[in-house]
Design an enzyme around this catalytic site. Structure first.
Site, PDB file in Angstrom:
ATOM      1  N   THR A   1       9.135  -9.362  12.512  1.00  0.00           N
ATOM      2  CA  THR A   1       8.836  -8.297  11.488  1.00  0.00           C
ATOM      3  C   THR A   1       7.990  -7.301  12.253  1.00  0.00           C
ATOM      4  OG1 THR A   1       6.998  -9.359  10.754  1.00  0.00           O
ATOM      5  CG2 THR A   1       9.187  -9.958   9.852  1.00  0.00           C
TER       6      THR A   1
ATOM      7  N   GLY B   1       7.117 -19.975  11.228  1.00  0.00           N
ATOM      8  CA  GLY B   1       6.750 -19.743  12.576  1.00  0.00           C
ATOM      9  C   GLY B   1       7.066 -18.507  12.938  1.00  0.00           C
TER      10      GLY B   1
ATOM     11  N   TYR C   1      -7.062 -15.377  12.614  1.00  0.00           N
ATOM     12  CA  TYR C   1      -5.841 -15.644  11.919  1.00  0.00           C
ATOM     13  C   TYR C   1      -5.448 -16.823  11.376  1.00  0.00           C
ATOM     14  CZ  TYR C   1      -1.069 -15.125  10.648  1.00  0.00           C
ATOM     15  OH  TYR C   1       0.343 -15.061   9.782  1.00  0.00           O
TER      16      TYR C   1
ATOM     17  N   ARG D   1       0.798  -1.204   0.103  1.00  0.00           N
ATOM     18  CA  ARG D   1      -0.002  -0.017   0.033  1.00  0.00           C
ATOM     19  C   ARG D   1       0.907   1.165   0.001  1.00  0.00           C
ATOM     20  NH1 ARG D   1      -3.117  -1.545   5.177  1.00  0.00           N
ATOM     21  NH2 ARG D   1      -1.220  -2.260   5.710  1.00  0.00           N
TER      22      ARG D   1
ATOM     23  N   ASN E   1       2.234 -12.564  -0.787  1.00  0.00           N
ATOM     24  CA  ASN E   1       2.922 -12.496   0.745  1.00  0.00           C
ATOM     25  C   ASN E   1       2.126 -11.692   1.646  1.00  0.00           C
ATOM     26  OD1 ASN E   1       5.052 -12.031   2.827  1.00  0.00           O
ATOM     27  ND2 ASN E   1       4.915 -10.213   2.002  1.00  0.00           N
TER      28      ASN E   1
HETATM   29  C1  8X3 Z   1       2.584 -15.904  12.123  1.00  0.00           C
HETATM   30  C2  8X3 Z   1       3.412 -16.873  12.781  1.00  0.00           C
HETATM   31  O1  8X3 Z   1       4.102 -18.326  15.081  1.00  0.00           O
HETATM   32  O2  8X3 Z   1       2.757 -16.073  15.077  1.00  0.00           O
HETATM   33  O3  8X3 Z   1       2.257 -16.332  11.127  1.00  0.00           O
HETATM   34  O4  8X3 Z   1       1.622 -18.141  14.405  1.00  0.00           O
HETATM   35  S1  8X3 Z   1       3.076 -17.272  14.510  1.00  0.00           S
END
Ligand code: 8X3
Length: 254
Positions: A189, A185, A154, A35, A88
């Site tokens: 970032t 995992g 999520y 964005r 991504n």
């Molecule tokens: C995010 C990684 O380990 O926080 O995709 O689930 S985790």
């Protein structure tokens, strides 16, 4: 030989930015999406200065289907033959329980992580089929393996990324195209800062005591899949820190 082209969504930070640097270092031309146009322009300037490659900046929100279509339609001819679509762009906002969270925030998460990825795939893959070559690399997550506390929505979106990757691989089985789902995992970032709604201290705390992955670490694996010989399809990779075992079990030396 003509340079290959990778289109990276969410390329302004984290794993996307790491992948931009990795592909650039290997001589690929890049179409960078996010964005934030200013961040993309800065990355373009840096990478074109450092490597003998070209970068095309394509700023749009992957939730905006019309903007995606307009941006892809506007691609100059020589940028149209995309070799790798790297889906991504993704995020999570909050760590709320499923019966307590904010539905508007979850719309953003679902629309980005699932519908944005799907729209990109729908609009880019037909050209790949017509050209008889292409590779779709989706950034899934360990979160797609099993739900964990505070991650309900999520985790659901990343389970969807797994199903969309598997389904696409089935749909493309009679073509030369490849589909890869990379499932990281813990990666340090800006993703975690957004997860904690901007609380940098909470994000720092999350990583304390464990040597987590960087966006650059994940980019190495993404590139490995992209650079594999054409008859090899890296279908899935689960990549995590050495001291992480599952989405909920990790060892932190505090
Ligand atoms: C995010 C990684 O380990 O926080 O995709 O689930 S985790």
């Amino acid at each position: 030989m003509e340079k290959k082209i990778v289109l990276i969504t969410g390329a302004s930070s984290g794993i996307g930015e790491g992948c931009a640097r990795k592909f650039a270092s290997q001589g690929w031309n890049l179409i960078l999406n996010a964005r934030d146009a200013a961040k993309l322009e800065a990355l373009k300037a840096e990478l074109e200065e450092k490597w003998s490659i070209e970068v095309y900046v394509a700023p749009f929100d992957v939730r905006d289907r019309a903007a995606i279509a307009a941006s892809l339609d506007a691609l100059p001819q020589r940028w149209q033959a995309i070799d790798v679509l790297l889906n991504n762009a993704g995020l999570v906002i909050g760590v709320d329980k499923e019966f307590e969270g904010n539905l508007d925030e979850w719309d953003v998460v679902i629309d980005t992580n699932i519908k944005g990825l799907l729209a990109m795939t729908r609009l880019v893959v037909p050209g790949m089929i017509a050209r008889g070559r292409g590779h779709i690399i989706n950034i899934g997550s360990i979160a797609g393996e099993a739900a964990y506390p505070g991650g309900s929505v999520y985790c659901a979106t990343k389970a969807a990324v797994r199903a969309l990757s598997d389904g696409l691989r089935i749909d493309l089985v009679d073509t030369p195209l490849r589909v890869t789902n990379i499932k990281p995992g813990m990666v340090e970032t800006n993703f975690t800062v957004v997860r904690y709604r901007g609380d940098k201290a909470a994000a720092d705390d999350f990583y304390r005591g464990i040597h987590v992955l960087t966006g650059d670490d994940v980019a190495e694996t993404v590139y490995f899949a992209a650079a594999a010989p054409p008859h090899i399809q890296i279908a899935e990779v689960l990549i995590m820190p050495t001291n992480q075992a599952t989405g909920t079990i990790s060892y932190k030396k505090l």
